[in-house]
Design a protein around this motif. Sequence first.
Motif, PDB file in Angstrom:
ATOM      1  N   GLU A 146      33.634  44.124  38.399  1.00 39.26           N
ATOM      2  CA  GLU A 146      34.043  42.750  38.132  1.00 39.26           C
ATOM      3  C   GLU A 146      34.695  42.661  36.764  1.00 39.26           C
ATOM      4  N   PHE A 147      35.406  41.567  36.556  1.00 45.53           N
ATOM      5  CA  PHE A 147      36.014  41.245  35.273  1.00 45.53           C
ATOM      6  C   PHE A 147      35.413  39.944  34.755  1.00 45.53           C
ATOM      7  N   ALA A 148      35.131  39.887  33.454  1.00 47.49           N
ATOM      8  CA  ALA A 148      34.752  38.614  32.850  1.00 47.49           C
ATOM      9  C   ALA A 148      35.929  37.654  32.941  1.00 47.49           C
ATOM     10  N   ALA A 149      35.632  36.369  33.000  1.00 42.07           N
ATOM     11  CA  ALA A 149      36.671  35.381  33.289  1.00 42.07           C
ATOM     12  C   ALA A 149      37.712  35.258  32.187  1.00 42.07           C
ATOM     13  N   THR A 150      37.309  35.447  30.925  1.00 45.19           N
ATOM     14  CA  THR A 150      38.231  35.231  29.808  1.00 45.19           C
ATOM     15  C   THR A 150      39.051  36.476  29.545  1.00 45.19           C
ATOM     16  N   ILE A 151      40.380  36.338  29.562  1.00 46.08           N
ATOM     17  CA  ILE A 151      41.284  37.440  29.276  1.00 46.08           C
ATOM     18  C   ILE A 151      42.192  37.051  28.119  1.00 46.08           C
ATOM     19  N   SER A 152      42.905  38.044  27.570  1.00 44.69           N
ATOM     20  CA  SER A 152      43.822  37.791  26.461  1.00 44.69           C
ATOM     21  C   SER A 152      45.092  38.587  26.704  1.00 44.69           C
ATOM     22  N   MET A 153      46.231  38.058  26.243  1.00 48.89           N
ATOM     23  CA  MET A 153      47.516  38.739  26.433  1.00 48.89           C
ATOM     24  C   MET A 153      48.355  38.604  25.172  1.00 48.89           C
ATOM     25  N   ASN A 154      49.109  39.662  24.830  1.00 50.36           N
ATOM     26  CA  ASN A 154      49.977  39.603  23.665  1.00 50.36           C
ATOM     27  C   ASN A 154      51.422  39.350  24.086  1.00 50.36           C
ATOM     28  N   ALA A 155      52.329  39.351  23.106  1.00 52.28           N
ATOM     29  CA  ALA A 155      53.727  39.017  23.379  1.00 52.28           C
ATOM     30  C   ALA A 155      54.406  40.050  24.253  1.00 52.28           C
ATOM     31  N   ALA A 156      53.910  41.296  24.231  1.00 53.83           N
ATOM     32  CA  ALA A 156      54.500  42.355  25.047  1.00 53.83           C
ATOM     33  C   ALA A 156      54.015  42.320  26.490  1.00 53.83           C
ATOM     34  N   GLY A 157      53.069  41.452  26.803  1.00 51.56           N
ATOM     35  CA  GLY A 157      52.554  41.361  28.159  1.00 51.56           C
ATOM     36  C   GLY A 157      51.376  42.269  28.421  1.00 51.56           C
ATOM     37  N   GLN A 158      50.814  42.898  27.379  1.00 51.63           N
ATOM     38  CA  GLN A 158      49.587  43.675  27.544  1.00 51.63           C
ATOM     39  C   GLN A 158      48.412  42.715  27.687  1.00 51.63           C
ATOM     40  N   VAL A 159      47.556  42.985  28.656  1.00 56.47           N
ATOM     41  CA  VAL A 159      46.417  42.115  28.943  1.00 56.47           C
ATOM     42  C   VAL A 159      45.137  42.900  28.723  1.00 56.47           C
ATOM     43  N   VAL A 160      44.166  42.298  28.070  1.00 48.68           N
ATOM     44  CA  VAL A 160      42.884  42.951  27.808  1.00 48.68           C
ATOM     45  C   VAL A 160      41.783  42.124  28.468  1.00 48.68           C
ATOM     46  N   ALA A 161      40.811  42.859  29.047  1.00 48.22           N
ATOM     47  CA  ALA A 161      39.729  42.203  29.773  1.00 48.22           C
ATOM     48  C   ALA A 161      38.437  42.975  29.562  1.00 48.22           C
ATOM     49  N   LEU A 162      37.329  42.281  29.776  1.00 50.08           N
ATOM     50  CA  LEU A 162      36.003  42.892  29.762  1.00 50.08           C
ATOM     51  C   LEU A 162      35.629  43.190  31.206  1.00 50.08           C
ATOM     52  N   ALA A 163      35.377  44.474  31.510  1.00 50.68           N
ATOM     53  CA  ALA A 163      35.125  44.907  32.880  1.00 50.68           C
ATOM     54  C   ALA A 163      33.744  45.524  33.006  1.00 50.68           C
ATOM     55  N   THR A 164      33.173  45.398  34.194  1.00 49.75           N
ATOM     56  CA  THR A 164      31.933  46.093  34.536  1.00 49.75           C
ATOM     57  C   THR A 164      32.283  47.301  35.390  1.00 49.75           C
ATOM     58  N   ASN A 165      31.797  48.473  34.976  1.00 50.83           N
ATOM     59  CA  ASN A 165      32.086  49.729  35.671  1.00 50.83           C
ATOM     60  C   ASN A 165      31.091  49.965  36.803  1.00 50.83           C
ATOM     61  N   PRO A 166      31.403  50.868  37.719  1.00 48.38           N
ATOM     62  CA  PRO A 166      30.465  51.165  38.815  1.00 48.38           C
ATOM     63  C   PRO A 166      29.106  51.664  38.348  1.00 48.38           C
ATOM     64  N   ASP A 167      29.044  52.279  37.158  1.00 52.78           N
ATOM     65  CA  ASP A 167      27.751  52.747  36.647  1.00 52.78           C
ATOM     66  C   ASP A 167      27.026  51.679  35.842  1.00 52.78           C
ATOM     67  N   ALA A 168      27.510  50.433  35.914  1.00 52.47           N
ATOM     68  CA  ALA A 168      26.910  49.260  35.265  1.00 52.47           C
ATOM     69  C   ALA A 168      27.157  49.209  33.767  1.00 52.47           C
ATOM     70  N   THR A 169      27.923  50.146  33.209  1.00 59.33           N
ATOM     71  CA  THR A 169      28.338  50.009  31.823  1.00 59.33           C
ATOM     72  C   THR A 169      29.473  48.991  31.752  1.00 59.33           C
ATOM     73  N   ALA A 170      29.772  48.547  30.533  1.00 57.76           N
ATOM     74  CA  ALA A 170      30.867  47.605  30.316  1.00 57.76           C
ATOM     75  C   ALA A 170      31.988  48.297  29.563  1.00 57.76           C
ATOM     76  N   SER A 171      33.210  47.948  29.892  1.00 55.35           N
ATOM     77  CA  SER A 171      34.370  48.495  29.190  1.00 55.35           C
ATOM     78  C   SER A 171      35.321  47.374  28.814  1.00 55.35           C
ATOM     79  N   LEU A 172      35.936  47.535  27.652  1.00 52.63           N
ATOM     80  CA  LEU A 172      37.066  46.700  27.279  1.00 52.63           C
ATOM     81  C   LEU A 172      38.314  47.503  27.618  1.00 52.63           C
ATOM     82  N   VAL A 173      39.157  46.954  28.472  1.00 54.87           N
ATOM     83  CA  VAL A 173      40.302  47.697  28.980  1.00 54.87           C
ATOM     84  C   VAL A 173      41.581  46.900  28.757  1.00 54.87           C
ATOM     85  N   ARG A 174      42.626  47.653  28.396  1.00 55.44           N
ATOM     86  CA  ARG A 174      43.944  47.054  28.183  1.00 55.44           C
ATOM     87  C   ARG A 174      44.870  47.498  29.303  1.00 55.44           C
ATOM     88  N   PHE A 175      45.482  46.516  29.959  1.00 59.14           N
ATOM     89  CA  PHE A 175      46.373  46.787  31.088  1.00 59.14           C
ATOM     90  C   PHE A 175      47.810  46.471  30.692  1.00 59.14           C
TER      91      PHE A 175
END
Length: 274
Positions: A146-175
Amino acid sequence: MDLVTIRATIGALVVVGLLLPTAVHAVDYDFVSVYSGGTALPELGATVPSVNTSGTIAFAVLVFDPAANASGYVVFRGDGVQLLPLLNLTDALGVGSPSSLVVNDAGAVAVHYSLGTEAAVVRINADGAFVVLARADQRGSTSYLEFAATISMNAAGQVVALATNPDATASLVRFDDGGVVEIARSSPALVSFSSPTINDAGVVAFTAEGAAPGGVHVYSGSGGALTKERTADACLGPSSRGPVINNDGLVLGDCGGPPLFTTRGGVVSVLLSG
Protein backbone atom coordinates in the motif's frame (compact mmCIF):
# COMPACT_ATOMS: atom_id res chain seq x y z
CA MET A 1 -20.15 25.66 -1.53
CA ASP A 2 -17.08 27.06 -3.32
CA LEU A 3 -13.59 25.71 -3.47
CA VAL A 4 -11.38 28.76 -3.35
CA THR A 5 -7.71 29.40 -3.76
CA ILE A 6 -6.20 31.77 -1.26
CA ARG A 7 -3.21 33.65 -2.53
CA ALA A 8 -1.08 35.34 0.08
CA THR A 9 2.43 36.69 0.26
CA ILE A 10 3.77 36.51 3.79
CA GLY A 11 7.19 38.08 4.21
CA ALA A 12 9.77 37.59 6.89
CA LEU A 13 8.32 40.51 8.82
CA VAL A 14 5.15 38.52 9.43
CA VAL A 15 7.16 35.74 11.07
CA VAL A 16 8.98 38.30 13.16
CA GLY A 17 5.65 39.83 14.06
CA LEU A 18 4.51 36.49 15.43
CA LEU A 19 7.54 36.30 17.67
CA LEU A 20 7.68 39.88 18.84
CA PRO A 21 4.86 41.64 20.70
CA THR A 22 5.67 45.02 19.19
CA ALA A 23 3.88 44.85 15.85
CA VAL A 24 0.93 43.30 14.08
CA HIS A 25 0.89 43.06 10.29
CA ALA A 26 -2.20 42.77 8.14
CA VAL A 27 -2.04 40.60 5.02
CA ASP A 28 -4.28 41.09 1.97
CA TYR A 29 -5.92 38.01 0.47
CA ASP A 30 -7.45 37.56 -2.97
CA PHE A 31 -10.31 35.05 -3.04
CA VAL A 32 -10.83 33.46 -6.45
CA SER A 33 -13.57 30.89 -6.95
CA VAL A 34 -12.46 28.07 -9.24
CA TYR A 35 -15.32 25.60 -8.78
CA SER A 36 -18.76 25.59 -7.21
CA GLY A 37 -21.51 23.09 -6.65
CA GLY A 38 -25.05 23.15 -5.43
CA THR A 39 -24.38 21.08 -2.31
CA ALA A 40 -22.90 21.62 1.11
CA LEU A 41 -19.17 20.98 1.50
CA PRO A 42 -19.44 17.40 2.89
CA GLU A 43 -21.50 16.39 -0.16
CA LEU A 44 -19.36 18.20 -2.72
CA GLY A 45 -17.29 15.09 -3.49
CA ALA A 46 -14.08 17.03 -4.14
CA THR A 47 -10.56 16.40 -2.90
CA VAL A 48 -8.60 18.97 -0.96
CA PRO A 49 -7.18 21.25 -3.67
CA SER A 50 -3.49 21.84 -4.39
CA VAL A 51 -2.01 25.14 -5.61
CA ASN A 52 1.36 25.87 -7.20
CA THR A 53 3.50 29.01 -6.97
CA SER A 54 1.79 30.68 -9.94
CA GLY A 55 -1.66 30.26 -8.41
CA THR A 56 -2.78 27.35 -10.58
CA ILE A 57 -5.04 25.02 -8.63
CA ALA A 58 -5.85 21.35 -9.15
CA PHE A 59 -8.44 19.08 -7.59
CA ALA A 60 -10.58 16.05 -8.35
CA VAL A 61 -14.34 15.96 -8.02
CA LEU A 62 -17.08 13.40 -8.57
CA VAL A 63 -18.96 14.37 -11.75
CA PHE A 64 -22.21 12.86 -13.01
CA ASP A 65 -22.37 12.07 -16.72
CA PRO A 66 -26.06 12.01 -17.83
CA ALA A 67 -25.21 10.32 -21.15
CA ALA A 68 -23.57 7.37 -19.39
CA ASN A 69 -25.86 7.60 -16.35
CA ALA A 70 -22.78 7.20 -14.17
CA SER A 71 -20.48 9.26 -11.99
CA GLY A 72 -16.72 9.43 -12.22
CA TYR A 73 -13.87 11.31 -10.57
CA VAL A 74 -12.42 13.95 -12.89
CA VAL A 75 -9.17 15.87 -12.27
CA PHE A 76 -9.45 19.59 -13.04
CA ARG A 77 -6.82 22.31 -13.30
CA GLY A 78 -7.65 25.99 -13.25
CA ASP A 79 -6.44 29.51 -12.58
CA GLY A 80 -9.68 31.19 -11.54
CA VAL A 81 -10.47 32.15 -15.14
CA GLN A 82 -10.55 28.82 -17.00
CA LEU A 83 -11.18 25.37 -15.55
CA LEU A 84 -9.72 22.54 -17.61
CA PRO A 85 -10.68 18.87 -17.17
CA LEU A 86 -7.50 16.77 -17.41
CA LEU A 87 -8.46 13.16 -16.83
CA ASN A 88 -11.44 11.04 -15.85
CA LEU A 89 -9.80 8.79 -13.28
CA THR A 90 -12.71 6.38 -13.18
CA ASP A 91 -12.63 5.80 -16.95
CA ALA A 92 -8.85 5.51 -17.03
CA LEU A 93 -8.20 3.41 -13.91
CA GLY A 94 -11.47 1.91 -12.78
CA VAL A 95 -13.95 2.60 -10.01
CA GLY A 96 -12.15 4.10 -7.04
CA SER A 97 -11.50 7.42 -5.35
CA PRO A 98 -8.62 9.91 -5.22
CA SER A 99 -7.10 10.24 -1.75
CA SER A 100 -4.90 13.26 -2.49
CA LEU A 101 -3.25 15.13 -5.33
CA VAL A 102 -0.59 17.78 -5.90
CA VAL A 103 0.11 20.15 -8.80
CA ASN A 104 3.64 21.29 -9.65
CA ASP A 105 4.85 24.49 -11.28
CA ALA A 106 4.83 22.88 -14.73
CA GLY A 107 1.11 22.17 -14.38
CA ALA A 108 1.49 18.41 -13.95
CA VAL A 109 -0.73 16.73 -11.37
CA ALA A 110 0.14 13.66 -9.28
CA VAL A 111 -2.70 11.64 -7.77
CA HIS A 112 -2.96 8.92 -5.14
CA TYR A 113 -5.90 6.80 -6.33
CA SER A 114 -7.46 4.05 -4.22
CA LEU A 115 -9.21 1.05 -5.79
CA GLY A 116 -10.39 -1.16 -2.97
CA THR A 117 -7.44 -3.32 -1.94
CA GLU A 118 -5.27 -1.66 -4.57
CA ALA A 119 -3.81 1.82 -5.04
CA ALA A 120 -2.01 3.67 -7.80
CA VAL A 121 0.30 6.68 -7.98
CA VAL A 122 -0.52 8.49 -11.21
CA ARG A 123 1.07 11.52 -12.84
CA ILE A 124 -0.97 13.56 -15.30
CA ASN A 125 1.33 15.65 -17.47
CA ALA A 126 0.54 19.24 -18.35
CA ASP A 127 -0.84 18.16 -21.74
CA GLY A 128 -3.27 15.70 -20.14
CA ALA A 129 -1.34 12.51 -20.94
CA PHE A 130 -0.99 10.29 -17.91
CA VAL A 131 1.29 7.55 -16.64
CA VAL A 132 0.81 5.11 -13.77
CA LEU A 133 4.10 5.39 -11.90
CA ALA A 134 3.45 2.62 -9.38
CA ARG A 135 0.79 0.26 -8.08
CA ALA A 136 0.20 -1.33 -4.69
CA ASP A 137 -1.91 -4.34 -3.81
CA GLN A 138 -2.71 -5.54 -0.31
CA ARG A 139 -3.03 -9.07 -1.72
CA GLY A 140 0.67 -9.04 -2.64
CA SER A 141 0.54 -9.05 -6.44
CA THR A 142 2.82 -5.99 -6.76
CA SER A 143 6.07 -4.71 -5.25
CA TYR A 144 4.16 -2.77 -2.56
CA LEU A 145 1.23 -3.57 -0.31
CA GLU A 146 0.00 0.00 0.00
CA PHE A 147 0.89 3.67 -0.30
CA ALA A 148 0.21 6.33 2.31
CA ALA A 149 -2.30 8.85 1.02
CA THR A 150 -0.04 11.92 1.10
CA ILE A 151 2.39 12.25 -1.82
CA SER A 152 4.75 15.00 -2.98
CA MET A 153 5.98 16.04 -6.44
CA ASN A 154 8.70 18.41 -7.65
CA ALA A 155 8.91 20.58 -10.77
CA ALA A 156 10.54 17.77 -12.76
CA GLY A 157 7.57 15.48 -12.13
CA GLN A 158 9.35 13.18 -9.66
CA VAL A 159 6.87 11.84 -7.12
CA VAL A 160 7.76 10.55 -3.66
CA ALA A 161 5.55 8.33 -1.52
CA LEU A 162 5.60 6.30 1.68
CA ALA A 163 5.08 2.63 0.81
CA THR A 164 4.55 -0.58 2.75
CA ASN A 165 6.65 -3.49 1.47
CA PRO A 166 5.58 -7.15 1.35
CA ASP A 167 7.80 -7.86 4.37
CA ALA A 168 5.87 -5.17 6.34
CA THR A 169 8.79 -2.73 6.35
CA ALA A 170 8.21 0.83 5.16
CA SER A 171 10.05 2.55 2.34
CA LEU A 172 10.22 6.08 1.06
CA VAL A 173 10.34 5.75 -2.72
CA ARG A 174 10.82 8.25 -5.52
CA PHE A 175 9.11 7.54 -8.83
CA ASP A 176 9.87 9.10 -12.20
CA ASP A 177 10.10 8.13 -15.86
CA GLY A 178 13.45 6.47 -15.22
CA GLY A 179 12.13 4.07 -12.61
CA VAL A 180 12.12 3.80 -8.82
CA VAL A 181 14.68 4.98 -6.27
CA GLU A 182 14.40 3.90 -2.65
CA ILE A 183 15.30 6.80 -0.39
CA ALA A 184 15.04 5.00 2.94
CA ARG A 185 13.77 1.72 4.38
CA SER A 186 12.64 1.18 7.94
CA SER A 187 14.67 -1.02 10.30
CA PRO A 188 14.75 -1.71 14.05
CA ALA A 189 16.86 1.45 14.36
CA LEU A 190 14.67 3.62 12.13
CA VAL A 191 10.86 3.55 12.42
CA SER A 192 7.73 5.69 12.17
CA PHE A 193 8.44 7.48 8.90
CA SER A 194 6.50 10.64 8.25
CA SER A 195 5.06 11.56 4.89
CA PRO A 196 7.93 12.81 2.70
CA THR A 197 8.41 15.96 0.65
CA ILE A 198 10.74 16.46 -2.31
CA ASN A 199 12.52 19.51 -3.73
CA ASP A 200 13.40 20.23 -7.35
CA ALA A 201 16.82 18.58 -6.98
CA GLY A 202 15.16 15.31 -6.03
CA VAL A 203 16.18 15.52 -2.37
CA VAL A 204 13.58 14.06 -0.03
CA ALA A 205 12.98 15.14 3.58
CA PHE A 206 11.16 13.18 6.26
CA THR A 207 11.14 12.46 9.97
CA ALA A 208 11.66 9.15 11.74
CA GLU A 209 12.17 7.80 15.23
CA GLY A 210 14.96 5.62 16.55
CA ALA A 211 14.57 2.38 18.45
CA ALA A 212 15.15 4.15 21.77
CA PRO A 213 13.31 7.29 22.93
CA GLY A 214 15.21 10.42 22.18
CA GLY A 215 13.43 12.86 19.99
CA VAL A 216 12.29 13.01 16.39
CA HIS A 217 15.02 12.70 13.78
CA VAL A 218 14.88 14.82 10.63
CA TYR A 219 16.52 13.25 7.60
CA SER A 220 17.13 14.10 3.97
CA GLY A 221 18.37 11.95 1.12
CA SER A 222 18.27 11.32 -2.59
CA GLY A 223 19.01 7.60 -2.81
CA GLY A 224 22.39 7.21 -1.15
CA ALA A 225 23.40 7.72 2.47
CA LEU A 226 20.90 9.68 4.53
CA THR A 227 21.77 13.03 6.09
CA LYS A 228 20.56 13.51 9.64
CA GLU A 229 19.53 17.13 9.63
CA ARG A 230 18.79 17.23 13.33
CA THR A 231 17.24 15.50 16.31
CA ALA A 232 14.33 17.48 17.68
CA ASP A 233 14.99 16.71 21.32
CA ALA A 234 12.24 19.01 22.49
CA CYS A 235 9.61 17.09 20.55
CA LEU A 236 7.36 14.83 22.55
CA GLY A 237 6.50 12.91 19.41
CA PRO A 238 6.35 13.20 15.63
CA SER A 239 4.17 15.68 13.82
CA SER A 240 1.16 14.47 11.87
CA ARG A 241 2.62 16.45 8.95
CA GLY A 242 5.85 15.72 7.16
CA PRO A 243 8.62 18.32 7.03
CA VAL A 244 9.01 20.57 4.00
CA ILE A 245 12.31 20.98 2.10
CA ASN A 246 13.00 23.90 -0.22
CA ASN A 247 15.35 24.06 -3.20
CA ASP A 248 18.17 25.36 -1.00
CA GLY A 249 17.98 22.24 1.18
CA LEU A 250 16.44 24.06 4.14
CA VAL A 251 13.98 21.85 6.02
CA LEU A 252 11.00 23.25 7.92
CA GLY A 253 9.46 21.01 10.57
CA ASP A 254 7.46 20.96 13.77
CA CYS A 255 6.52 18.67 16.62
CA GLY A 256 2.80 18.53 15.95
CA GLY A 257 2.83 22.03 17.45
CA PRO A 258 5.60 24.26 18.77
CA PRO A 259 8.49 24.39 18.38
CA LEU A 260 8.47 25.30 14.69
CA PHE A 261 12.03 25.02 13.41
CA THR A 262 14.23 25.03 10.35
CA THR A 263 17.33 22.92 9.95
CA ARG A 264 20.07 22.38 7.40
CA GLY A 265 23.27 20.43 7.90
CA GLY A 266 22.67 20.13 11.63
CA VAL A 267 22.18 23.88 12.16
CA VAL A 268 18.81 24.47 13.80
CA SER A 269 16.83 27.70 14.07
CA VAL A 270 13.67 27.83 16.19
CA LEU A 271 11.10 30.08 14.55
CA LEU A 272 8.32 29.65 17.08
CA SER A 273 8.55 28.16 20.55
CA GLY A 274 5.74 27.00 22.82
